[in-house]
Design a protein around this motif. Sequence first.
Motif, PDB file in Angstrom:
ATOM      1  N   ARG A 268       0.653  -9.148  11.958  1.00 13.27           N
ATOM      2  CA  ARG A 268      -0.466 -10.008  11.595  1.00 13.27           C
ATOM      3  C   ARG A 268      -1.297 -10.403  12.799  1.00 13.27           C
ATOM      4  O   ARG A 268      -1.381 -11.564  13.160  1.00 13.27           O
ATOM      5  N   GLY A 326      -7.862  -2.656   4.454  1.00 10.11           N
ATOM      6  CA  GLY A 326      -7.635  -3.422   5.688  1.00 10.11           C
ATOM      7  C   GLY A 326      -6.566  -2.734   6.519  1.00 10.11           C
ATOM      8  O   GLY A 326      -6.337  -1.530   6.385  1.00 10.11           O
ATOM      9  N   SER A 327      -5.894  -3.505   7.372  1.00 10.95           N
ATOM     10  CA  SER A 327      -4.932  -2.878   8.292  1.00 10.95           C
ATOM     11  C   SER A 327      -3.823  -2.187   7.512  1.00 10.95           C
ATOM     12  O   SER A 327      -3.423  -1.058   7.835  1.00 10.95           O
ATOM     13  N   ALA A 328      -3.321  -2.830   6.475  1.00  7.32           N
ATOM     14  CA  ALA A 328      -2.205  -2.243   5.726  1.00  7.32           C
ATOM     15  C   ALA A 328      -2.693  -1.030   4.918  1.00  7.32           C
ATOM     16  O   ALA A 328      -2.083   0.047   4.964  1.00  7.32           O
ATOM     17  N   GLY A 329      -3.800  -1.194   4.188  1.00  6.58           N
ATOM     18  CA  GLY A 329      -4.310  -0.111   3.346  1.00  6.58           C
ATOM     19  C   GLY A 329      -4.640   1.143   4.158  1.00  6.58           C
ATOM     20  O   GLY A 329      -4.246   2.257   3.798  1.00  6.58           O
ATOM     21  N   VAL A 361     -11.007   1.670  -2.773  1.00  5.07           N
ATOM     22  CA  VAL A 361     -11.890   0.604  -3.274  1.00  5.07           C
ATOM     23  C   VAL A 361     -11.633  -0.639  -2.437  1.00  5.07           C
ATOM     24  O   VAL A 361     -10.478  -1.051  -2.286  1.00  5.07           O
ATOM     25  N   ASP A 362     -12.684  -1.192  -1.857  1.00  7.92           N
ATOM     26  CA  ASP A 362     -12.486  -2.465  -1.144  1.00  7.92           C
ATOM     27  C   ASP A 362     -13.300  -3.553  -1.837  1.00  7.92           C
ATOM     28  O   ASP A 362     -13.709  -3.385  -2.995  1.00  7.92           O
ATOM     29  N   SER A 415      -4.769  -5.576  -1.179  1.00 12.48           N
ATOM     30  CA  SER A 415      -6.065  -6.241  -1.131  1.00 12.48           C
ATOM     31  C   SER A 415      -5.963  -7.732  -0.860  1.00 12.48           C
ATOM     32  O   SER A 415      -6.963  -8.375  -0.555  1.00 12.48           O
ATOM     33  N   LEU A 420      -5.925  -8.786  -9.154  1.00  8.25           N
ATOM     34  CA  LEU A 420      -6.974  -7.748  -9.070  1.00  8.25           C
ATOM     35  C   LEU A 420      -6.762  -6.649 -10.117  1.00  8.25           C
ATOM     36  O   LEU A 420      -7.712  -6.115 -10.670  1.00  8.25           O
ATOM     37  N   MET A 442       1.239  -4.496  -3.897  1.00  7.64           N
ATOM     38  CA  MET A 442       2.001  -4.784  -2.666  1.00  7.64           C
ATOM     39  C   MET A 442       1.596  -6.047  -1.926  1.00  7.64           C
ATOM     40  O   MET A 442       2.220  -6.425  -0.936  1.00  7.64           O
ATOM     41  N   SER A 443       0.545  -6.727  -2.375  1.00  4.44           N
ATOM     42  CA  SER A 443       0.088  -7.884  -1.599  1.00  4.44           C
ATOM     43  C   SER A 443       1.029  -9.075  -1.717  1.00  4.44           C
ATOM     44  O   SER A 443       1.615  -9.334  -2.767  1.00  4.44           O
ATOM     45  N   ASN A 448      -0.534 -13.571  -4.617  1.00  6.61           N
ATOM     46  CA  ASN A 448      -1.530 -12.557  -4.262  1.00  6.61           C
ATOM     47  C   ASN A 448      -1.227 -11.188  -4.862  1.00  6.61           C
ATOM     48  O   ASN A 448      -2.014 -10.253  -4.671  1.00  6.61           O
ATOM     49  N   GLY A 488       8.625  -3.440  -2.825  1.00  3.79           N
ATOM     50  CA  GLY A 488       8.105  -2.502  -1.818  1.00  3.79           C
ATOM     51  C   GLY A 488       7.600  -3.298  -0.647  1.00  3.79           C
ATOM     52  O   GLY A 488       6.450  -3.724  -0.628  1.00  3.79           O
ATOM     53  N   ASN A 490       7.761  -3.955   3.787  1.00  3.13           N
ATOM     54  CA  ASN A 490       8.119  -3.327   5.066  1.00  3.13           C
ATOM     55  C   ASN A 490       9.455  -3.806   5.635  1.00  3.13           C
ATOM     56  O   ASN A 490       9.964  -3.242   6.600  1.00  3.13           O
TER      57      ASN A 490
END
Length: 603
Positions: A268, A326-329, A361-362, A415, A420, A442-443, A448, A488, A490
């Motif tokens: 992060r 973002g960084s993860a996607g 898609v963002d 996201s 979403l 996964m958020s 979230n 899922g 890390n």
Amino acid sequence: MTNPAALVQSRSFTTLEGHRPTIVHKRSLDILHDPWFNKGTAFSMTERDRLDLRGLLPPNVMSSEQQIQRFMADLKRLEVQARDGPSDPNALAKWRILNRLHDRNETMYFKVLIANIEEYAPIVYTPTVGLACQNYSGLFRRPRGMYFSAEDRGEMMSMVYNWPAEQVDMIVVTDGSRILGLGDLGVQGIGITIGKLDLYVAAAGINPQRVLPVMIDVGTNNEKLLKDPLYLGLQEHRLDGDEYIAVIDEFMEAVFTRWPHVIVQISRVSGHSSLLQRYRNAYRMFNDDVQGTAGVAIAGLLGAVRAQGRPMIDFPKQKIVVAGAGSAGIGVLNAARKTMARMLGNNESAFESAGRQFWVVDAKGLITEQRENIDPQALPFARKVKEASHQGLWEGASLAEVVREVKPDVLLGLSAVGGLFSKEVLEALKGSTSTRPAIFAMSNPTKNAECTPEEAFSIVGDNIIFASGSPFKDVDLGNGHIGHCNQGNNMYLFPGIGLGTLLSGSRIISDGMLQAAAECLAVYMTEEEVLKGIIYPSTSRIRDITKEVAAAVVKEAIEEDLAEGYREMDARELRKLSQEEIEEYVMNNMWSPDYPTLVYKKD
Ligand SMILES: NC(=O)C1=CN([C@@H]2O[C@H](COP(=O)(O)OP(=O)(O)OC[C@H]3O[C@@H](n4cnc5c(N)ncnc54)[C@H](O)[C@@H]3O)[C@@H](O)[C@H]2O)C=CC1
Ligand SMILES: CC(=O)C(=O)O
Ligand SMILES: [Mg+2]
């Protein structure tokens, strides 16, 4: 160096008892852990320097009145019970109780955590750790870890010596800019580094005396925290650009000078991809949001292929819609594309055709080459306008529209937008051409998640694969059937990547080592489990999967000739080990929470 005569003299000159200094024979953490002398955040900067406390406390010096205000605010908050979604109204209270045990007796704390990991990982890690970070100013009691602030520039090299441990194996460091999906929490982000290191100890058996949580406080852009008189961090806007990099550079140099064999996990941070490129060939470091998440997603995506009753080699045929760039996607997209390309022959055209399997898609909708000011990281995944229009799509098409037209095998969310995957999106996924569509929400934390497993199973149907970043309960589908909710996260990879790197003695963490970790997780589940829809292990098996991942990382480091050995196991000895011996070597080096016999010896 106190002169007793001077003390006696000073007494005759002072009228107020409280103005006489108190002589202490302790320094550093020993003072912070002594209730007679501890002042916590009220130690002034000069006292922090005098007593070797610099870096052991959050940077904002508080008055004792502010300390009491903070304590009272926290006490009152208990009455308004802090809730983390409907799942556990007592989660924060449990976090406090565990935290107090952590402060009192680490061996007992980790015994409790390891024995009950399924129950307490959601407390010390996602989702509750997110809530703890949000409330950290109130929850802060005894400091844990080190704080380096923008005001410590030029001092870090000496400050690292304030940490009492002679050896540190693992550092997890954050700048608090993006904690889980909760945004900028500034100095309060230290909580996530503590949570991740708890998993290093519980899952990987890293010795708790050799872990160091670190917060690099370069300010915050969270306006609420900037105005909060009780906030513990620097009340300035974040540094960025070269000034930011200079702070991180100084930190890296300081910790690797004192502990040349340490492994740094960046978690992060704002400059995620540039920092990774800047340091990965010079230091033993990795970024768990980019690289750890990518590996976990790859393992899950391959699991989803197996769950369709197909061989993993069919992965390059999967159509994948990713929400969040973002960084993860982006980390997941790059790794998935490389994995597909390898399966297709590992050449230029394989890489090209692999790129066509993704629709990204963002916040502004579908990313095409028409996107203005496109993020260079996302550019390789932008759809060609002509191709998109053949599919009935266009720049900025909504997620539901993309899912409806693409009919993907996989819908993957990173996201940080709860809900979403709305009813409309999930309805659209019913048109998937897959025999068993997969949904990865996964958020983190829980609120979230792009959708809940109940929503996914009830709208898309029973025959899906579902995974989420934070834990959810399995869904009862009726007729004795269970809809499995996989976690899922890390956490299934980073402890093993750290342990494997440590035990191999590799100076860097190569792509091959990360790939080996992901592949190990991908094949960990049996055919029978995968066909039932179970694509990740349960948390109760985290110590076992971590051991396997670590062994895979050691093996790969040996094969790439990167392994330099660890303690008495030198590089030559390492090369002689069989697969079983590598696993045994890993197991024998995992710390277990047993009380050692203590013997007193004078320095
Ligand atoms: N399960 C796991 O192991 C992991 C989960 N995560 C989670 O991934 C989430 C994202 O993390 P980062 O990539 O670091 O965040 P980020 O802030 O770098 O990226 C967020 C992305 O989501 C996009 N986005 C925002 N609103 C959107 C919308 N309405 N539709 C589609 N996309 C939208 C943004 O444009 C951006 O591309 C966080 O919730 C984090 O907790 C991150 C790492 C590991
Ligand atoms: C799991 C994790 O690293 C995150 O949500 O950021
Ligand atoms: Mg993370």
